[in-house]
Design a protein around this motif. Structure first.
Motif, short mmCIF file in Angstrom:
data_model
loop_
_atom_site.label_atom_id
_atom_site.label_comp_id
_atom_site.label_asym_id
_atom_site.label_seq_id
_atom_site.Cartn_x
_atom_site.Cartn_y
_atom_site.Cartn_z
N GLY A 483 40.04 32.73 34.56
CA GLY A 483 39.15 32.36 33.46
C GLY A 483 38.89 33.50 32.51
N ASP A 484 38.76 34.73 33.02
CA ASP A 484 38.51 35.88 32.15
C ASP A 484 39.72 36.19 31.26
OD1 ASP A 484 35.98 36.27 33.15
OD2 ASP A 484 36.62 37.65 34.71
N ILE A 485 40.91 35.98 31.79
CA ILE A 485 42.13 36.19 30.98
C ILE A 485 42.22 35.12 29.90
CG2 ILE A 485 44.65 36.29 31.05
CD1 ILE A 485 43.31 38.65 32.47
N TRP A 486 42.02 33.86 30.29
CA TRP A 486 42.12 32.78 29.32
C TRP A 486 41.05 32.89 28.24
CZ3 TRP A 486 42.48 29.25 34.15
CH2 TRP A 486 43.81 29.18 34.58
N SER A 487 39.83 33.29 28.63
CA SER A 487 38.75 33.36 27.63
C SER A 487 39.00 34.46 26.61
CB SER A 487 37.41 33.59 28.32
OG SER A 487 37.33 34.89 28.87
N MET A 488 39.84 35.44 26.92
CA MET A 488 40.19 36.49 25.96
C MET A 488 41.35 36.07 25.07
SD MET A 488 38.07 39.01 26.81
CE MET A 488 38.67 40.60 26.27
N GLY A 489 41.89 34.86 25.30
CA GLY A 489 43.02 34.40 24.52
C GLY A 489 44.32 35.04 24.92
N ALA A 490 44.39 35.55 26.15
CA ALA A 490 45.58 36.26 26.62
C ALA A 490 46.40 35.39 27.55
CB ALA A 490 45.17 37.55 27.32
N THR A 491 47.59 35.87 27.88
CA THR A 491 48.49 35.21 28.82
C THR A 491 48.58 36.03 30.09
OG1 THR A 491 49.81 34.30 27.00
CG2 THR A 491 50.82 34.33 29.18
N ALA A 492 48.40 35.41 31.23
CA ALA A 492 48.41 36.13 32.50
C ALA A 492 49.75 36.81 32.73
CB ALA A 492 48.09 35.18 33.64
N GLN A 493 49.70 38.03 33.30
CA GLN A 493 50.91 38.83 33.50
C GLN A 493 51.17 39.11 34.98
OE1 GLN A 493 50.40 42.85 32.25
NE2 GLN A 493 52.60 43.25 31.94
N SER A 494 50.20 39.72 35.68
CA SER A 494 50.39 40.09 37.08
C SER A 494 49.07 39.94 37.82
CB SER A 494 50.89 41.54 37.20
OG SER A 494 49.88 42.44 36.77
N ALA A 495 49.17 39.86 39.15
CA ALA A 495 47.96 39.69 39.96
C ALA A 495 48.08 40.49 41.25
CB ALA A 495 47.74 38.21 40.28
N LEU A 496 46.98 41.12 41.63
CA LEU A 496 46.80 41.72 42.94
C LEU A 496 45.80 40.86 43.70
CD1 LEU A 496 46.42 45.46 41.88
CD2 LEU A 496 48.38 44.48 43.08
N VAL A 497 46.09 40.59 44.96
CA VAL A 497 45.25 39.69 45.77
C VAL A 497 44.58 40.50 46.87
CG1 VAL A 497 45.19 37.63 47.21
CG2 VAL A 497 46.78 37.75 45.29
N SER A 498 43.28 40.36 46.98
CA SER A 498 42.51 41.02 48.04
C SER A 498 41.82 39.96 48.88
CB SER A 498 41.47 41.96 47.42
OG SER A 498 40.68 42.57 48.42
N LEU A 499 42.12 39.93 50.17
CA LEU A 499 41.60 38.88 51.04
C LEU A 499 40.92 39.48 52.26
CD1 LEU A 499 44.69 36.46 51.07
CD2 LEU A 499 42.61 36.26 49.70
N THR A 500 39.75 38.96 52.57
CA THR A 500 39.07 39.28 53.82
C THR A 500 38.95 38.00 54.63
OG1 THR A 500 37.80 41.07 52.80
CG2 THR A 500 36.97 40.18 54.88
N LEU A 501 39.44 38.02 55.86
CA LEU A 501 39.37 36.86 56.74
C LEU A 501 38.38 37.11 57.86
CD1 LEU A 501 43.13 35.88 57.24
CD2 LEU A 501 41.52 35.07 55.52
#
Length: 740
Positions: A483-501
């Motif tokens: 949502g933060d990327i889209w609200s800036m009018g940008a196109t998503a490029q890459s993602a880092l995922v952080s997970l705690t189980l």
């Protein structure tokens, strides 16, 4: 209270039948530590079939006979996966589900019921409807009944199957159609002798009732073909009908034949302990099971009686202990609805009929449903006596900590800390110089960086888990972070995922991570980005975080830039916070929960593109600080004011009901306090006003754009499937909000 014992075993209940519903209720009252319980069903509500004829006749609403699986799973602490199984791999111990990875199990119980579909009859799939499963039939029946009442369809019905179920259904339909005042006719088609499972006395009662209701009975008649105008019999005779319903006996689901389980006439063969005779890790109950040691007809009473044995034996299989034996009664009470508020009671050689029998049946049915309407209140343990008074008041006086964005730190606290940070910048001994390649500021939805002439945006977001299905939780976390990327009018490029189980065995970790990553990657990759790494850890509960970069071809859209006179557009309804809070208290209907989940899982990249093309001058996504909080951030950055019309703000299904009941998310009061000084005048005296401060998860995009562009933009958003609305107008500053 969450068990401190790590999760080590998966029990999966496939199907929301009566036996499994009762197992879930018992599990909620006596859970087994270290076991993760999962329910899989295509729907969020399971119908109680005993009340189906009464529903068809018009005596009960659909909600009256639905067991809410969302509330029930929540009470039991079970995962709920809304999907229809298509296969079972006994060697891999997985269940095949559409559009998601196979779901693993250590112990499997199957209670999927039966079907009355007659796909072997040409034209049945295209023109008829099976009485079971209920969902499709109930929708088809209600639409048909309403069309007959309006005169849009002739009131002619054909019921295939002259057993008790078919006759009971025909009597209910005839009663409901008679109440519409329209001309109608019901025909029951039976290939052999109708009601052959009853004795002569009760059979004659039902035949007389059919005659009294004007129902035609065609015995020794088989259906050859079905078309849009009715059914053709093998004799060549025609039965004209605008609705054809299949109710001819109990049929197993066809995909069971490919599982490798031992079957009896297509049903799962089980022994006295309800355990598969061929696979010890599989149990079955209800109509889909075949009792080899004591064959019985398909009837809900047996599923209900099987539940305590199934509950005991599942636990014994995991934790050790002696299994119990299920021996069904030789005879049982049959209570058969007669269409109107009368019923026929049959047991042994005796039978009685009349209104008293209906009241008896209704009392039994309502008592069964009350087990799920009024789930027991399981009191948490009292806090230790040595807790300080202030801490005790904080724990006991506040609502339970919500999941999603409802678990964020309050806006007032966060803004104060960030203000201190900004004030200290440049004052430290090793203060770094201001960077020319960092273009954004604290407060925008994402950082703005200039890298070699390319404008990049960077954001990070984390959610406390709130849904039991890891795949859906992964989808929502990804939509939320994007949502933060889209609200800036940008196109998503890459993602880092952080997970705690939460702590669990390596086997369960793998299963959970597989589902989480399937949900996250599906959304991230569809947005055009690539997952490039991340981090995993174990902790007290599930936490999902994503750090995402995006590219902006033009100048990013920030909170600043809105003009007086601009229209305010919101792309989706608010209310996710109050619904999640209500789910924690088992106050949310399954349909509300499903609608909210569907909304949160819906990506908004296309909405952002429409808003940008429509000239959006300022934009943000509505998340943890609520609609009012995020709007005021935009107003302050743009130095404008706003007027919002409360009745124009779209609400999620059930949100207003919960607000009127006093439910609130744990962050709501802090959100309200943080913006109170910037609200002009008083709020409308309506409970829904509280939803302006409701923390949202994966909330809508809020954009300011020229008023003359609004009609076209709204039309495009709605055509793309977004519940978008104009909620207000911007005005000259100061940055205050007026709600009317």
């Amino acid at each position: 209270m969450q068990s401190e014992i790590p999760l080590a075993s998966d029990i999966v209940l496939l199907g929301g039948g009566h036996a499994h519903a009762l197992v879930l209720r018992k599990w909620g009252m006596d859970p087994l530590p270290g076991v993760r319980l999962t329910l899989i069903d295509p729907q969020v509500a399971a119908p109680y079939t005993g009340m189906l004829p009464g529903h068809v006749a018009g005596h009960y609403t659909r909600q009256d006979l639905d067991i809410d699986l969302v509330a029930l799973a929540g009470f039991a602490g079970a995962r709920l996966v809304t999907a229809a199984a298509t296969g079972i791999d006994l060697d891999a111990r997985t269940i095949t589900l559409p559009d998601r990875p196979p779901l693993g199990w250590d112990l499997l119980s199957i209670d999927i019921g039966i079907t009355s579909s007659m796909d072997e009859v040409p034209g049945f799939a295209e023109h008829a409807v099976a009485a079971k499963p209920l969902g499709a039939f109930a929708r088809r029946w209600e639409a048909f009944r309403d069309a007959v009442a309006k005169g849009d369809l002739p009131g002619r019905v054909a019921v295939i199957g002259g057993g008790v179920a078919g006759v009971e259904l025909a009597l209910a339909m005839a009663h409901a159609l008679r109440r519409t005042g329209a001309r109608h006719h019901v025909t029951v088609i039976e290939r052999d002798r109708a009601l052959s499972g009853l004795g002569d006395g009760p059979r004659q009662v039902l035949l007389d009732e059919m005659a009294r209701a004007g129902i035609t009975l065609q015995e020794q008649s088989a259906v050859q073909q079905i078309d849009a105008e009715g059914a053709t019999l093998t004799s060549g005779a025609r039965v004209e009908a605008a609705l054809v319903v299949g109710a001819a006996g109990a049929r197993p689901f066809g995909w069971l034949a490919d599982t490798g389980l031992d079957l009896t006439d297509g049903f799962i063969s089980v022994g006295p302990g309800l355990q598969s005779v061929s696979h010890a890790s599989v149990f079955a109950a209800g109509d889909c099971a075949a009792l080899g040691h004591a064959p019985r007809p398909k009837a809900g009473v047996f599923a209900v009686r099987q539940a305590p044995v199934l509950f005991h034996n599942l636990r014994a299989r995991v934790a050790g202990g002696q299994k119990r034996r299920y021996d069904p009664q030789g005879d049982y009470l049959k209570l058969i609805s007669l269409g109107d508020r009368r019923a026929l009671a049959v047991r042994g050689g005796l039978h009685y009929q009349g209104p008293l029998m209906w009241r008896w049946k209704d009392r039994i049915d309502q008592a069964f449903m009350d087990k799920f309407r009024k789930l027991p209140v399981m009191r948490p343990a009292a806090p230790p006596a040595r807790i300080a008074t202030a801490a005790r008041e904080m724990i006991e006086g506040a609502p339970p900590l919500c999941g999603g964005c409802g678990a964020k730190i309050g806006a007032g606290t966060l803004q104060g800390v960030l203000a201190d940070l900004e004030a200290r910048r440049g004052t430290g001994k090793a203060a770094p110089p201001a960077r020319s390649d960092v273009l954004g500021r604290i407060g925008d939805d994402a950082a703005i960086l200039s890298l070699g002439g390319v404008t990049q945006v960077l954001t990070t977001d984390h959610l406390r888990g709130f849904l039991s299905d890891p795949l859906l939780m992964g989808e929502i976390a990804a939509v939320h972070a994007l949502g933060d990327i889209w609200s800036m009018g940008a196109t998503a490029q890459s993602a880092l995922v952080s997970l705690t189980l939460p702590r669990m065995s390596p086997r369960l970790q793998r299963r959970t991570l597989t589902d989480l990553m399937a949900g996250i990657s599906g959304v991230v990759e569809a947005a055009g980005a690539e997952i490039v790494g991340g981090h995993t850890a174990q902790g007290a509960e599930m936490i999902l975080g994503l750090t995402i970069t995006g590219l902006a071809e033009d100048t990013p859209i920030t909170h600043a830039g809105a003009h007086p006179g601009d229209a305010l557009i919101l792309t989706r309804p608010v209310g996710s916070g109050i619904l999640l809070a209500g789910m924690m208290q088992n106050r949310v209907r399954g349909a509300w929960a499903q609608a909210a989940t569907d909304t949160m899982c819906r990506p908004q990249g296309d909405a952002a593109a429409i808003l940008r093309k429509g000239g959006a001058r300022a934009m943000t996504d509505v998340t943890g600080f609520g609609l009012a909080g995020h709007l005021l951030n935009l107003l302050r950055a743009s130095d404008v004011g706003a007027e919002v019309t409360l009745s124009d703000v779209p609400l999620m299904a059930g949100a207003a009901d919960l607000a009127r009941a006093g439910i609130r998310a744990s962050l709501l009061d802090e959100n309200r306090a943080a913006v109170a000084a910037s609200i002009e005048g008083s709020l409308p005296e309506r409970a829904e006003a509280a939803l302006l401060f409701d923390p949202q998860t994966a909330g809508g995009l809020l954009a300011a754009l020229p008023a003359d562009q609004t009609p076209g933009v709204l039309k495009a958003l709605q055509a793309a499937g977004h519940t978008a609305a104009r909620i207000g107008t911007l005005a000259e500053g100061p940055a205050t909000l007026r709600v009317v």
